[in-house]
Write an enzyme that holds these catalytic residues in place. Structure first.
Site, mmCIF file in Angstrom:
data_model
loop_
_atom_site.group_PDB
_atom_site.id
_atom_site.type_symbol
_atom_site.label_atom_id
_atom_site.label_comp_id
_atom_site.label_asym_id
_atom_site.label_seq_id
_atom_site.Cartn_x
_atom_site.Cartn_y
_atom_site.Cartn_z
ATOM 1 N N LEU A 31 42.145 -85.539 -16.951
ATOM 2 C CA LEU A 31 41.944 -84.263 -17.622
ATOM 3 C C LEU A 31 43.055 -84.120 -18.647
ATOM 4 O O LEU A 31 44.192 -84.537 -18.406
ATOM 5 C CB LEU A 31 42.005 -83.097 -16.626
ATOM 6 C CG LEU A 31 40.880 -82.985 -15.593
ATOM 7 C CD1 LEU A 31 41.173 -81.835 -14.621
ATOM 8 C CD2 LEU A 31 39.541 -82.767 -16.270
ATOM 9 N N ASP A 32 42.743 -83.514 -19.790
ATOM 10 C CA ASP A 32 43.756 -83.312 -20.812
ATOM 11 C C ASP A 32 44.898 -82.467 -20.270
ATOM 12 O O ASP A 32 44.734 -81.710 -19.305
ATOM 13 C CB ASP A 32 43.155 -82.611 -22.039
ATOM 14 C CG ASP A 32 42.086 -83.445 -22.714
ATOM 15 O OD1 ASP A 32 42.092 -84.685 -22.535
ATOM 16 O OD2 ASP A 32 41.238 -82.866 -23.411
ATOM 17 N N LYS A 33 46.036 -82.566 -20.916
ATOM 18 C CA LYS A 33 47.224 -81.834 -20.468
ATOM 19 C C LYS A 33 46.966 -80.338 -20.349
ATOM 20 O O LYS A 33 47.430 -79.683 -19.405
ATOM 21 C CB LYS A 33 48.386 -82.098 -21.431
ATOM 22 C CG LYS A 33 49.690 -81.425 -21.045
ATOM 23 C CD LYS A 33 50.803 -81.770 -22.031
ATOM 24 C CE LYS A 33 52.099 -81.056 -21.661
ATOM 25 N NZ LYS A 33 53.195 -81.381 -22.603
#
Length: 239
Positions: free
Chosen positions: A102-104
């Protein structure tokens, strides 16, 4: 199974380190001190203790993490906090890793495990395991967007996405904001954000709420984790 492998699998150190524990007479099998690292253990039958504490053998570990924004989906990083930094010393294992990423700045469901075969099945492009996201976007999503997403949307770079199911939960015309859910069957880089951008909207908030048949536990606080139940592991294995 060799005794040194048994202990190493349970993360009590490297094979070299656990050999030393055995040599130092700190390990017993069925209440008898064992000094040979080659000693064969029946992992489901024998009782193994280290300094008097029982070591119960478990090959695979499965955790559900409600990922917060601000941490990266990685096992280790020299500069950023990772999802494994959330784990307590008691639960941390050196062989744990996140399934996918998952993106930051993205929140939500993330499976953490040491089961490489399960991870491969969930991430294999041939299996098209569904991932469902909840998003808030700047812009008004329409029925036309639903059609574009369902037909397979072309995004930047000329990439064409597989058909995706877009559901519009709420539209706030006064603030020009929409709340949507999006079901994907693949995992292109920044895919949700790029798909929204392709139809003239921008993602302001993103959260994954489902992977396959496994849903995010609504009782699990952001930034917390727990072990998956046997039934939940079966749900993951079913797709």
């Amino acid at each position: 199974m060799r005794l040194d492998k048994y202990l190493a699998d349970m993360d009590f150190g490297s094979r070299k380190e656990v050999k030393q524990l055995i040599k130092n007479k700190q390990v017993a099998v069925n209440s008898e001190i064992v000094t040979s690292d080659k000693f064969q253990v029946k992992e489901q039958e024998d009782s193994v203790t280290l300094e008097g504490d029982e070591v119960v053998y478990q090959k695979y570990f499965y955790y559900l993490l409600n990922k917060p924004a601000g941490v990266i989906t990685a096992t280790v990083d020299d500069f950023e906090a990772t999802v494994l930094d959330i784990f307590s010393d008691q639960d941390f294992r050196s062989d744990l890793f996140p399934v996918g990423r998952l993106d930051k700045d993205t929140e939500g469901l993330l499976v953490i495990t040491n089961d490489g075969a399960l991870s491969h099945r969930l991430l294999s492009p041939k299996r098209h395991v569904e991932k469902e996201y909840l998003a808030t976007v700047d812009g008004i999503m329409t029925s036309a967007d639903i059609g574009l997403f369902s037909n397979g949307l072309k995004i930047d770079g000329g990439e064409v996405c597989l058909p995706a199911k877009l559901k519009i939960d709420q539209v706030d015309e006064a603030n020009n904001v929409s709340t949507i859910r999006l079901v994907l069957h693949e995992g292109k880089f920044h895919q949700v954000k790029r798909m929204a951008h392709a139809v003239g909207k921008e993602v302001m908030y993103l959260k994954r709420i489902r992977m396959g048949h496994l849903y995010l536990d609504e009782q699990l606080d952001l930034g917390s984790y727990r072990e998956l139940t046997e039934d939940e592991v079966k749900l993951l294995e079913s797709k």
